[in-house]
Design an enzyme around this catalytic site. Sequence first.
Site, PDB file in Angstrom:
ATOM      1  CG  HIS A 121      -0.866  -0.385   2.418  1.00  0.00           C
ATOM      2  ND1 HIS A 121       0.630  -1.021   3.269  1.00  0.00           N
ATOM      3  CD2 HIS A 121       0.030   0.486   2.971  1.00  0.00           C
ATOM      4  CE1 HIS A 121       0.970  -0.470   4.274  1.00  0.00           C
ATOM      5  NE2 HIS A 121       0.854   0.527   4.362  1.00  0.00           N
ATOM      6  CG  ASN A 122       0.011   4.381   1.337  1.00  0.00           C
ATOM      7  OD1 ASN A 122      -1.191   4.557   1.682  1.00  0.00           O
ATOM      8  ND2 ASN A 122       0.250   4.106   3.379  1.00  0.00           N
TER       9      ASN A 122
END
Length: 361
Positions: A257-258
């Site tokens: 994620h991210n």
Amino acid sequence: MITVAELARALDAEAVGETTLRIAGVAEPSVAGPDQVALAMQPEFAAGLAEGSAGAAILWQGADWRALGLRAAIFAPRPRYVLAGVTRVFDHPLDLAPGIHPGAIIDPEAEIGPGCSIGPFVVVGARARIGAGARIFPHVTIGADAEIGPDALLHAGVRIGARVRIGARFIAQPNAVIGGDGFSFVTPTPGHVEEARATGAVTAARQDEYVRINSLGSVRLGDDVEVGANSCIDRGTVADTRVGDGTKIDNQVQIGHNVRIGRTCLICGHVGIAGSVDIGDRVVLAGKVGIADHVNIGSNVVVAGGSGVASNIPDNRIMMGSPAVRMDLNVEMYKALRRLPRLMARLEAAQKPVSNPDASD
């Protein structure tokens, strides 16, 4: 079938000899038949031509095609680049009927562009938008509000999550997952991981329960991105996980994620990228590279296979090892490691007279 001249034009290459010779496919030199063009693009492959029966071959620049017993030849100034063109010319067409199969489930609010081919058991969620000319094979699911650009190719079993945005000419191999939840959890009080990072030790007698941090963001992929079989790209926690134009991702890759990945990167098999990593443009991560969370990697970086990246890397570096260091430094470290047994043997031999001074009497 096509002629040697037609193949050469498709490859933007030079053809000589009987260029009207017709060919139906390509093969390795030792097994190529009379209706196939042999791939002998480097001198070491030329010996195999005598074992096969090809009348034409793709050769390296300056090769003596007559001496090799050929009737025609195509010259390849950059062999691997020419190979990409050859495989494109002789590629096997994918078998998927045009239109929407009656076994597909398309939400009434979804938008399907013109010229799409959608196979059986495909599920398209509410308000999803699929661009023109997409080819979607069986058992693909596309979540609500997802957007996929024109000319996409989604192989069987691909999963596209809700709100994912994908550019043009996207290719996903079987069972790729774009837009799953990020692996993000927190404990009510500082847990083992936080304590280990802060103090280098773990003293807590117990570990509190893990509480999920939901992924409110999604995934945004640029144009001409490819994702390999069984690879996963997780949604962002708040902002989207991003992959830039032209980046190619191999099989069994995990992107957390991210993460932000730049343009024209090459991410090879079994790479694992932890959350919130920032990767520049034209980066190559070889197989089994692991990257710790919150690391920044500059542009034009190459990381050798099996390396572990635990700290930031500036632009234009070649890195190797675990932990990854500059390649030249890693080579010196490896040489020193190989010398250790000899050095230890010499040290032990030198210690014996000192530890037993009477041994020489």
